[in-house]
Design a protein around this motif. Structure first.
Motif, PDB file in Angstrom:
ATOM      1  N   THR A 114      -0.001  10.135  -1.686  1.00  0.00           N
ATOM      2  CA  THR A 114      -0.721  11.163  -2.434  1.00  0.00           C
ATOM      3  C   THR A 114      -1.956  11.585  -1.657  1.00  0.00           C
ATOM      4  O   THR A 114      -2.516  10.822  -0.870  1.00  0.00           O
ATOM      5  CB  THR A 114      -1.174  10.646  -3.813  1.00  0.00           C
ATOM      6  N   PHE A 115      -2.343  12.834  -1.869  1.00  0.00           N
ATOM      7  CA  PHE A 115      -3.607  13.331  -1.324  1.00  0.00           C
ATOM      8  C   PHE A 115      -4.515  13.731  -2.477  1.00  0.00           C
ATOM      9  O   PHE A 115      -4.099  13.655  -3.645  1.00  0.00           O
ATOM     10  CB  PHE A 115      -3.337  14.536  -0.415  1.00  0.00           C
ATOM     11  N   ASP A 116      -5.693  14.137  -2.209  1.00  0.00           N
ATOM     12  CA  ASP A 116      -6.659  14.564  -3.239  1.00  0.00           C
ATOM     13  C   ASP A 116      -6.827  13.509  -4.319  1.00  0.00           C
ATOM     14  O   ASP A 116      -6.804  13.815  -5.516  1.00  0.00           O
ATOM     15  CB  ASP A 116      -6.224  15.875  -3.933  1.00  0.00           C
ATOM     16  N   GLY A 117      -6.957  12.236  -3.905  1.00  0.00           N
ATOM     17  CA  GLY A 117      -7.205  11.187  -4.888  1.00  0.00           C
ATOM     18  C   GLY A 117      -6.098  11.053  -5.917  1.00  0.00           C
ATOM     19  O   GLY A 117      -6.340  10.766  -7.083  1.00  0.00           O
ATOM     20  N   GLY A 118      -4.850  11.260  -5.499  1.00  0.00           N
ATOM     21  CA  GLY A 118      -3.721  10.986  -6.391  1.00  0.00           C
ATOM     22  C   GLY A 118      -3.181  12.199  -7.104  1.00  0.00           C
ATOM     23  O   GLY A 118      -2.216  12.103  -7.855  1.00  0.00           O
ATOM     24  N   ARG A 119      -3.793  13.354  -6.921  1.00  0.00           N
ATOM     25  CA  ARG A 119      -3.315  14.530  -7.668  1.00  0.00           C
ATOM     26  C   ARG A 119      -2.089  15.175  -7.015  1.00  0.00           C
ATOM     27  O   ARG A 119      -1.188  15.625  -7.685  1.00  0.00           O
ATOM     28  CB  ARG A 119      -4.436  15.558  -7.819  1.00  0.00           C
ATOM     29  N   THR A 120      -2.094  15.226  -5.668  1.00  0.00           N
ATOM     30  CA  THR A 120      -0.985  15.888  -4.993  1.00  0.00           C
ATOM     31  C   THR A 120      -0.065  14.852  -4.345  1.00  0.00           C
ATOM     32  O   THR A 120      -0.543  13.993  -3.591  1.00  0.00           O
ATOM     33  CB  THR A 120      -1.516  16.819  -3.887  1.00  0.00           C
ATOM     34  N   PHE A 121       1.223  14.932  -4.636  1.00  0.00           N
ATOM     35  CA  PHE A 121       2.188  14.032  -4.019  1.00  0.00           C
ATOM     36  C   PHE A 121       2.813  14.709  -2.807  1.00  0.00           C
ATOM     37  O   PHE A 121       3.448  15.744  -2.944  1.00  0.00           O
ATOM     38  CB  PHE A 121       3.303  13.676  -5.008  1.00  0.00           C
ATOM     39  N   ALA A 122       2.624  14.105  -1.618  1.00  0.00           N
ATOM     40  CA  ALA A 122       3.350  14.591  -0.451  1.00  0.00           C
ATOM     41  C   ALA A 122       4.740  13.963  -0.471  1.00  0.00           C
ATOM     42  O   ALA A 122       5.735  14.588  -0.153  1.00  0.00           O
ATOM     43  CB  ALA A 122       2.615  14.228   0.824  1.00  0.00           C
ATOM     44  N   VAL A 123       4.755  12.674  -0.812  1.00  0.00           N
ATOM     45  CA  VAL A 123       6.012  11.948  -0.972  1.00  0.00           C
ATOM     46  C   VAL A 123       5.910  11.240  -2.305  1.00  0.00           C
ATOM     47  O   VAL A 123       4.909  10.587  -2.596  1.00  0.00           O
ATOM     48  CB  VAL A 123       6.215  10.929   0.177  1.00  0.00           C
ATOM     49  N   ASP A 124       6.970  11.381  -3.130  1.00  0.00           N
ATOM     50  CA  ASP A 124       6.861  10.955  -4.522  1.00  0.00           C
ATOM     51  C   ASP A 124       7.931   9.913  -4.849  1.00  0.00           C
ATOM     52  O   ASP A 124       9.003  10.226  -5.340  1.00  0.00           O
ATOM     53  CB  ASP A 124       7.022  12.207  -5.413  1.00  0.00           C
ATOM     54  N   GLY A 125       7.631   8.676  -4.513  1.00  0.00           N
ATOM     55  CA  GLY A 125       8.515   7.575  -4.897  1.00  0.00           C
ATOM     56  C   GLY A 125       9.912   7.643  -4.300  1.00  0.00           C
ATOM     57  O   GLY A 125      10.892   7.638  -5.021  1.00  0.00           O
ATOM     58  N   ILE A 126       9.997   7.686  -2.955  1.00  0.00           N
ATOM     59  CA  ILE A 126      11.340   7.760  -2.375  1.00  0.00           C
ATOM     60  C   ILE A 126      11.828   6.376  -1.940  1.00  0.00           C
ATOM     61  O   ILE A 126      11.045   5.501  -1.573  1.00  0.00           O
ATOM     62  CB  ILE A 126      11.435   8.729  -1.174  1.00  0.00           C
ATOM     63  N   SER A 127      13.130   6.185  -2.048  1.00  0.00           N
ATOM     64  CA  SER A 127      13.776   4.958  -1.588  1.00  0.00           C
ATOM     65  C   SER A 127      14.987   5.347  -0.764  1.00  0.00           C
ATOM     66  O   SER A 127      15.735   6.241  -1.155  1.00  0.00           O
ATOM     67  CB  SER A 127      14.237   4.109  -2.781  1.00  0.00           C
ATOM     68  N   LEU A 128      15.145   4.696   0.379  1.00  0.00           N
ATOM     69  CA  LEU A 128      16.360   4.924   1.168  1.00  0.00           C
ATOM     70  C   LEU A 128      16.541   3.786   2.158  1.00  0.00           C
ATOM     71  O   LEU A 128      15.618   3.036   2.449  1.00  0.00           O
ATOM     72  CB  LEU A 128      16.299   6.276   1.890  1.00  0.00           C
ATOM     73  N   THR A 129      17.770   3.678   2.643  1.00  0.00           N
ATOM     74  CA  THR A 129      18.091   2.650   3.626  1.00  0.00           C
ATOM     75  C   THR A 129      18.811   3.309   4.794  1.00  0.00           C
ATOM     76  O   THR A 129      19.716   4.109   4.577  1.00  0.00           O
ATOM     77  CB  THR A 129      19.012   1.581   3.004  1.00  0.00           C
ATOM     78  N   VAL A 130      18.349   3.011   5.997  1.00  0.00           N
ATOM     79  CA  VAL A 130      19.059   3.476   7.185  1.00  0.00           C
ATOM     80  C   VAL A 130      19.738   2.264   7.795  1.00  0.00           C
ATOM     81  O   VAL A 130      19.067   1.296   8.170  1.00  0.00           O
ATOM     82  CB  VAL A 130      18.098   4.107   8.224  1.00  0.00           C
ATOM     83  N   ARG A 131      21.066   2.301   7.831  1.00  0.00           N
ATOM     84  CA  ARG A 131      21.809   1.138   8.322  1.00  0.00           C
ATOM     85  C   ARG A 131      21.727   1.044   9.841  1.00  0.00           C
ATOM     86  O   ARG A 131      21.475   2.044  10.514  1.00  0.00           O
ATOM     87  CB  ARG A 131      23.275   1.258   7.899  1.00  0.00           C
ATOM     88  N   ASP A 132      21.980  -0.133  10.359  1.00  0.00           N
ATOM     89  CA  ASP A 132      21.940  -0.332  11.810  1.00  0.00           C
ATOM     90  C   ASP A 132      22.944   0.590  12.490  1.00  0.00           C
ATOM     91  O   ASP A 132      24.088   0.689  12.079  1.00  0.00           O
ATOM     92  CB  ASP A 132      22.246  -1.789  12.153  1.00  0.00           C
TER      93      ASP A 132
END
Lengths: 210, 253
Positions: B10-28
């Motif tokens: 987040t930027f601006d002290g939590g107001r703006t989300f650049a990335v919002d709770g993402i989950s992912l896995t990159v396999r070998d």
């Protein structure tokens, strides 16, 4: 006797005065680089200190040269110490400003790549920022050196020697040719120094492929 | 393996989300594309993995280790990164640029030079011609190849690429993509490839994560995404190029 014949008759003493003048300004510029470049690097890193450093260096430049020498004579007496100190104080501003500007002009893409590749702050400074800033820093040194050669003529007033001696001796004895000799020497030296450092700057840019 | 668990920035002290709770896995050995338009958070996600950006919350594991556990300089040196802006050092020739990661690790000059020449050859820039050239003396496409070679110099297991072919014309881009595919087959790196170009994602990636407004809309293989789009956004995104493609094939057949 023409002026050139007169100058030729003075060649041995003239050489000594040129050497004194060069030593005086050379010492001062070397000291100003040793102080100014680190200060420039420091304020490039800490913007909060920029105002203070540039303010102090700026105010120093506004003090008239004769007043500066008079002020410095109080603690430092006569001769070299106050003369060199005055020149250092005048030479600081262009060197600090150009060091700051040189570091700040390095493209953000390059800095991000350096950071992302895992450069430490010190490696980034020595391997990226200083090399890329060096022509700009050298331009600041050139400005300082040219200013210092001119102001150094006043050093003769407080017994530090140099080409100013011709000027003041000429003034007190009403000898125009002595004044002209001092002025020609100092101007010639400033011009040569400016051109010489400018040449190094261009060579550096070519070498760095900028 | 790269694992991102519920990471946010987040930027601006939590107001703006650049990335919002993402989950992912990159396999070998896999290449994952982060696909999305500008401002969707794909570059921020990539930068979080080598700590150019520190996540506000969440966990990122590279090789099973929490990236915040160790030193960030060491982390960055262990990951190959191709920067969006390329960022070659203008005062170093191409061979020295490629060798930079090795220089940082203290590899002596001779093996460094040998490896740089090998890598220039790998990205199709014959070292006899290009090793001594400077970045300003070569084209944008050639600079991007040097950027890829530099990322490979330390033989990292992980490769992060941020629009590595963004600054070149369509034809060169196509060639570079093919070259990357060939490299991928040979080098077996685990990689993330950021792009806004659907065709590029389809070409280079094993799986695609479609990002929008800081979230992952859908993650899957091209076939999965095309056949079962998870949201209207994904359907729209892939629908338009598909229609164009259809139009094009109708016209030419």
């Amino acid at each position: 006797m023409t002026f050139l014949q007169f100058a030729w008759s003075q060649r041995i003493e003239f050489g000594e005065k040129v050497l004194e003048h060069a030593l005086l300004t050379g010492t001062a510029i070397a000291a100003a680089i040793l102080v100014g470049v680190p200060v420039g690097i420091l304020i490039a890193r800490r913007p909060a200190w920029r105002g203070l450093a540039l303010g102090v260096a700026g105010v120093l430049q506004t003090i008239p040269s004769v007043a500066m020498l008079a002020l410095l004579m109080i603690p430092l007496g006569l001769g070299w110490p106050p003369a060199v100190t005055a020149l250092v104080l005048y030479a600081l501003l262009p060197i600090i400003v150009n060091t700051l500007a040189g570091i700040n002009q390095v493209a953000p893409d390059i800095l991000e790549a350096a950071e992302g590749l895992g450069f430490t702050a010190r490696q980034r400074l020595w391997m990226v920022e200083l090399p890329l800033a060096s022509p700009v820093i050298l331009a600041g040194i050139r400005t300082s050196a040219v200013i210092a050669v001119g102001i150094a003529t006043l050093s003769a007033l407080i017994g530090a020697g140099g080409l100013g001696e011709y000027i003041f001796r000429g003034l007190s004895t009403g000898n125009d040719r002595l004044i002209l000799l001092g002025v020609a020497g100092a101007s010639g030296m400033a011009l040569a120094l400016g051109a010489g450092i400018g040449q190094i700057e261009r060579g550096l840019k070519r070498r760095l492929h900028l | 393996m790269i694992v991102i668990e519920n990471a946010s920035k987040t930027f601006d002290g939590g107001r703006t989300f650049a990335v919002d709770g993402i989950s992912l896995t990159v396999r070998d050995g896999e290449t994952l594309a982060l696909l999305g338009s500008s401002g969707c958070g794909k570059t921020t996600t990539l930068k979080m993995i080598n700590r150019l950006v520190e996540p506000t919350s969440g966990t990122i594991l590279v090789d099973g280790r929490d990236i915040t556990a160790g030193d960030r300089i060491a982390l960055r040196r262990s990951i190959g990164y191709v920067f969006q802006g390329i960022g070659l050092m203008p005062h170093l020739n191409l061979a020295r640029n490629v060798a930079l990661p090795l220089r940082l690790r203290g590899v002596p000059p001779a093996p460094r030079r040998a490896r740089a020449r090998e890598l220039l050859q790998l990205v199709d820039l014959p070292p006899d011609v290009y090793a001594g050239k400077y970045p300003a003396q070569v084209s944008g496409g050639q600079q991007q190849r040097v950027g890829v070679a530099r990322a490979l110099a330390g033989d990292p297991d992980y490769l992060l690429m941020d629009e590595p072919f963004g600054a070149v014309d369509a034809l060169t881009r196509d060639r570079l993509q093919q070259e990357l595919l060939a490299l991928k087959a040979r080098l077996r790196k685990t990689g993330i490839f950021v792009t806004h170009d659907i065709f590029e994602a389809l070409t280079v990636a094993d799986r695609i994560a479609v990002m929008h407004a800081g979230r992952i809309e859908q993650l899957g293989t091209a076939a999965e995404i095309l056949s079962r789009p998870a949201s209207d956004f994904v359907r729209e995104l892939f629908g338009k190029p598909a229609r164009q493609l259809q139009l094009f094939t109708d016209r030419t057949s």
